[in-house]
Design a protein around this motif. Sequence first.
Motif, PDB file in Angstrom:
ATOM      1  N   VAL A 214     -13.588  -0.378  -2.474  1.00 35.94           N
ATOM      2  CA  VAL A 214     -13.388  -1.604  -1.698  1.00 35.94           C
ATOM      3  C   VAL A 214     -12.273  -2.439  -2.311  1.00 35.94           C
ATOM      4  N   GLY A 215     -12.229  -2.503  -3.631  1.00 40.15           N
ATOM      5  CA  GLY A 215     -11.167  -3.257  -4.295  1.00 40.15           C
ATOM      6  C   GLY A 215      -9.793  -2.687  -4.006  1.00 40.15           C
ATOM      7  N   ASP A 216      -9.654  -1.361  -4.038  1.00 37.44           N
ATOM      8  CA  ASP A 216      -8.353  -0.741  -3.773  1.00 37.44           C
ATOM      9  C   ASP A 216      -7.924  -0.915  -2.322  1.00 37.44           C
ATOM     10  N   LEU A 217      -8.908  -1.013  -1.419  1.00 37.98           N
ATOM     11  CA  LEU A 217      -8.571  -1.245  -0.012  1.00 37.98           C
ATOM     12  C   LEU A 217      -8.190  -2.697   0.247  1.00 37.98           C
ATOM     13  N   SER A 223     -11.729  -3.962  -7.982  1.00 39.03           N
ATOM     14  CA  SER A 223     -11.467  -2.768  -8.793  1.00 39.03           C
ATOM     15  C   SER A 223     -11.574  -3.082 -10.279  1.00 39.03           C
ATOM     16  N   TRP A 224     -11.281  -4.339 -10.643  1.00 39.08           N
ATOM     17  CA  TRP A 224     -11.343  -4.740 -12.048  1.00 39.08           C
ATOM     18  C   TRP A 224     -12.759  -5.041 -12.507  1.00 39.08           C
ATOM     19  N   LEU A 225     -13.744  -4.830 -11.623  1.00 41.36           N
ATOM     20  CA  LEU A 225     -15.151  -4.956 -12.019  1.00 41.36           C
ATOM     21  C   LEU A 225     -15.793  -3.591 -12.231  1.00 41.36           C
ATOM     22  N   SER A 226     -15.019  -2.534 -12.136  1.00 42.84           N
ATOM     23  CA  SER A 226     -15.562  -1.180 -12.184  1.00 42.84           C
ATOM     24  C   SER A 226     -14.938  -0.379 -13.330  1.00 42.84           C
ATOM     25  N   PRO A 227     -15.759   0.289 -14.155  1.00 43.58           N
ATOM     26  CA  PRO A 227     -15.203   1.166 -15.192  1.00 43.58           C
ATOM     27  C   PRO A 227     -14.313   2.271 -14.611  1.00 43.58           C
ATOM     28  N   GLY A 229     -12.525   1.885 -11.889  1.00 44.45           N
ATOM     29  CA  GLY A 229     -11.297   1.171 -11.553  1.00 44.45           C
ATOM     30  C   GLY A 229     -10.422   0.934 -12.769  1.00 44.45           C
ATOM     31  N   TRP A 230     -11.031   0.595 -13.921  1.00 51.09           N
ATOM     32  CA  TRP A 230     -10.243   0.390 -15.142  1.00 51.09           C
ATOM     33  C   TRP A 230      -9.489   1.663 -15.516  1.00 51.09           C
ATOM     34  N   ALA A 231     -10.184   2.793 -15.416  1.00 53.31           N
ATOM     35  CA  ALA A 231      -9.534   4.063 -15.778  1.00 53.31           C
ATOM     36  C   ALA A 231      -8.342   4.337 -14.857  1.00 53.31           C
ATOM     37  N   GLN A 232      -8.515   4.056 -13.563  1.00 48.16           N
ATOM     38  CA  GLN A 232      -7.426   4.341 -12.624  1.00 48.16           C
ATOM     39  C   GLN A 232      -6.267   3.349 -12.753  1.00 48.16           C
ATOM     40  N   GLN A 233      -6.567   2.151 -13.258  1.00 47.32           N
ATOM     41  CA  GLN A 233      -5.484   1.184 -13.459  1.00 47.32           C
ATOM     42  C   GLN A 233      -4.588   1.559 -14.642  1.00 47.32           C
ATOM     43  N   LEU A 247     -10.879  -2.832 -21.843  1.00 47.57           N
ATOM     44  CA  LEU A 247     -12.012  -3.367 -21.074  1.00 47.57           C
ATOM     45  C   LEU A 247     -13.209  -2.426 -21.165  1.00 47.57           C
ATOM     46  N   SER A 248     -12.942  -1.127 -21.041  1.00 47.64           N
ATOM     47  CA  SER A 248     -14.031  -0.142 -21.138  1.00 47.64           C
ATOM     48  C   SER A 248     -14.666  -0.186 -22.520  1.00 47.64           C
ATOM     49  N   LEU A 249     -13.828  -0.262 -23.549  1.00 41.42           N
ATOM     50  CA  LEU A 249     -14.349  -0.293 -24.918  1.00 41.42           C
ATOM     51  C   LEU A 249     -15.197  -1.547 -25.141  1.00 41.42           C
ATOM     52  N   THR A 250     -14.702  -2.689 -24.672  1.00 43.04           N
ATOM     53  CA  THR A 250     -15.458  -3.946 -24.821  1.00 43.04           C
ATOM     54  C   THR A 250     -16.770  -3.888 -24.051  1.00 43.04           C
ATOM     55  N   PHE A 251     -16.696  -3.373 -22.831  1.00 42.80           N
ATOM     56  CA  PHE A 251     -17.887  -3.238 -21.980  1.00 42.80           C
ATOM     57  C   PHE A 251     -18.948  -2.390 -22.675  1.00 42.80           C
ATOM     58  N   THR A 252     -18.521  -1.272 -23.254  1.00 43.30           N
ATOM     59  CA  THR A 252     -19.464  -0.370 -23.930  1.00 43.30           C
ATOM     60  C   THR A 252     -20.084  -1.045 -25.141  1.00 43.30           C
ATOM     61  N   ILE A 253     -19.260  -1.698 -25.945  1.00 42.36           N
ATOM     62  CA  ILE A 253     -19.771  -2.353 -27.161  1.00 42.36           C
ATOM     63  C   ILE A 253     -20.772  -3.447 -26.810  1.00 42.36           C
ATOM     64  N   VAL A 254     -20.479  -4.228 -25.779  1.00 41.06           N
ATOM     65  CA  VAL A 254     -21.383  -5.310 -25.371  1.00 41.06           C
ATOM     66  C   VAL A 254     -22.737  -4.750 -24.942  1.00 41.06           C
ATOM     67  N   LEU A 255     -22.709  -3.684 -24.139  1.00 44.97           N
ATOM     68  CA  LEU A 255     -23.969  -3.099 -23.675  1.00 44.97           C
ATOM     69  C   LEU A 255     -24.784  -2.543 -24.835  1.00 44.97           C
ATOM     70  N   ILE A 256     -24.107  -1.884 -25.762  1.00 46.78           N
ATOM     71  CA  ILE A 256     -24.827  -1.338 -26.929  1.00 46.78           C
ATOM     72  C   ILE A 256     -25.384  -2.474 -27.788  1.00 46.78           C
ATOM     73  N   ALA A 257     -24.607  -3.542 -27.932  1.00 45.88           N
ATOM     74  CA  ALA A 257     -25.068  -4.692 -28.721  1.00 45.88           C
ATOM     75  C   ALA A 257     -26.294  -5.342 -28.092  1.00 45.88           C
ATOM     76  N   ILE A 258     -26.399  -5.291 -26.774  1.00 47.05           N
ATOM     77  CA  ILE A 258     -27.586  -5.829 -26.097  1.00 47.05           C
ATOM     78  C   ILE A 258     -28.762  -4.863 -26.229  1.00 47.05           C
ATOM     79  N   ALA A 259     -28.469  -3.559 -26.168  1.00 48.75           N
ATOM     80  CA  ALA A 259     -29.534  -2.557 -26.136  1.00 48.75           C
ATOM     81  C   ALA A 259     -30.258  -2.436 -27.473  1.00 48.75           C
ATOM     82  N   TYR A 260     -29.532  -2.504 -28.583  1.00 49.92           N
ATOM     83  CA  TYR A 260     -30.175  -2.285 -29.890  1.00 49.92           C
ATOM     84  C   TYR A 260     -31.255  -3.320 -30.200  1.00 49.92           C
ATOM     85  N   PRO A 261     -30.999  -4.617 -30.049  1.00 51.32           N
ATOM     86  CA  PRO A 261     -32.092  -5.575 -30.299  1.00 51.32           C
ATOM     87  C   PRO A 261     -33.285  -5.369 -29.361  1.00 51.32           C
ATOM     88  N   LEU A 262     -33.002  -4.983 -28.109  1.00 51.55           N
ATOM     89  CA  LEU A 262     -34.101  -4.741 -27.172  1.00 51.55           C
ATOM     90  C   LEU A 262     -34.989  -3.595 -27.638  1.00 51.55           C
TER      91      LEU A 262
END
Length: 536
Positions: A214-217, A223-227, A229-233, A247-262
């Motif tokens: 939808v973003g590309d259309l 598109s900048w909200l999708s991993p 989309g980031w790869a294709q950009q 962006l992908s690296l930051t996104f991954t680190i943030v999710l892992i940082a949230i997951a470990y305490p949980l």
Amino acid sequence: MSKQQSFTGTGTMLRFMLRRDRIRVPIWILGITIAVVASLISFEELYPTDAERQGMAVTMANPASIAMTGPDLYLENYTVGAMISHQMLGMTGIVVALMSVLLIVRHTRKEEETGRAELVRASVTGRHANTTAALIFVVGVNLVLALILALGMGVLGFESVTWAGSFLFGAALASIGLSFAGVAILFVQLMEHARGATGLGAGMIAVAFSLRAVGDLGEGALSWLSPIGWAQQTAAYVDNNWAPLLLSLTFTIVLIAIAYPLSTKRDVGAGMVRPRRGKAHATNFLTKPIGLAFRLQRTNLIIWSVAMLLFGMAYGAFIGEAEEMMGTLGDSLDDMLPTLDGGVLADSFAAMFMSVAAMVASIPALQSILKLRSEENAGRTEPMLSAALSRSRLLGSYVIVALISSVFLLFMAGIGMGITGSQSMDDSSYLVDLTIAGIAFTPALWVAIGLAVALFGIFPKGTALSWAIVVYAFVVVYLGGALQMPDWMTNLSPFGHIPRIPAEEFDWMPLLSLTAVAAILIIIGWLGFRRRDLDV
């Protein structure tokens, strides 16, 4: 327990995972690599001159192609490198994302579900050892895949397929895999069961692809909200821009940082989102095998139904614009779009969009059958069959749920596309036409379900091979026009026989033929299940 002790045993767990997946992971890596490299070689052979490649770029500059492939930033100078990046990065990214989700869930939540994780943690193993080992394992798989892909593409020596672009292409795919490994590790903490984590992970892949499409259309913001989309950009082989991967690296680190305490706030085998307390007495429907089969899949089907409705609405909104955008592009789309039969051009795009929606709907439909196999692997089928329940009733319950849910999923996709499509075309007749167009794909999904049942009955260890029918359909629709695949290859897919409403006239014969094929496959699976031993 100190922080250092929390990771005790990570190396041992990692070696154990490598041992368990010594066959599975090489198949994933080789399969993906062969598909990409073979496509690259095909592009070089099919489009050897610059004129032919630019002609292909004109063909790809339409909403249907952009929605399925990637943004038009690749089209200005459509070299073979730009072509492979434009057409393969998104689709291969879906496969890599799915691989990461399945591997993470397999080595974390599923281990807890079977009770093995609790046994392991009863020994000298830290609290985070299993999760950390799974993350290192999946990160390593993605990096190896990226390296092999880069070497495989770069060594071909094609002029536009540079080493820099090849390494960026591999890194972009790995970034998608890492992003969804982070998504999966978070869902593993939230969900009570492996099927919930897998279902939500697969749903997020569909959401990411839809946002990208939808973003590309549109203006490109979504598109900048999708991993994906980031790869294709990154525009591999065009601009070779590495920045979006941050962006992908930051996104991954943030999710892992949230997951470990949980993970420290829940019990082993439990999720943060606790299931509701059930009623003291089961309803009469739940005491029947079909009621249990539906109850086990209810949440997954509800999520997918809503996703299919939104998926259809997102694509339907662009049907009207497709007509306008194609006004200046001539008639070079004959190989990619369904026959017009005197209809308007937007009908062909609507039919193409509906094909994609039907293939997406086949994912939850197949999951319904694969759920029975996972129940058998978990040892829960044998106690049920030791009572008065027959194998026929057990298998029939799951088959009925899968067949009915496939109709409903396609209805949701069709009516979603019809709601926005009729508005974008300012023609209310599209609401009915597109709803029928969605339901018309039902026999194709039933053939996919039938194949899964047949494999479950006669070759249970290979039940997962039923995904091949969906992957093949994606390849044919996705690359069939670009690779000039012959008609017989299209005809091998059940999706290739469905009348492309509203571009084509409704025809009962292929639908009845596919239904007969599905029935035969289900009967084969039923006979096999009655005779074979259970895996216990």
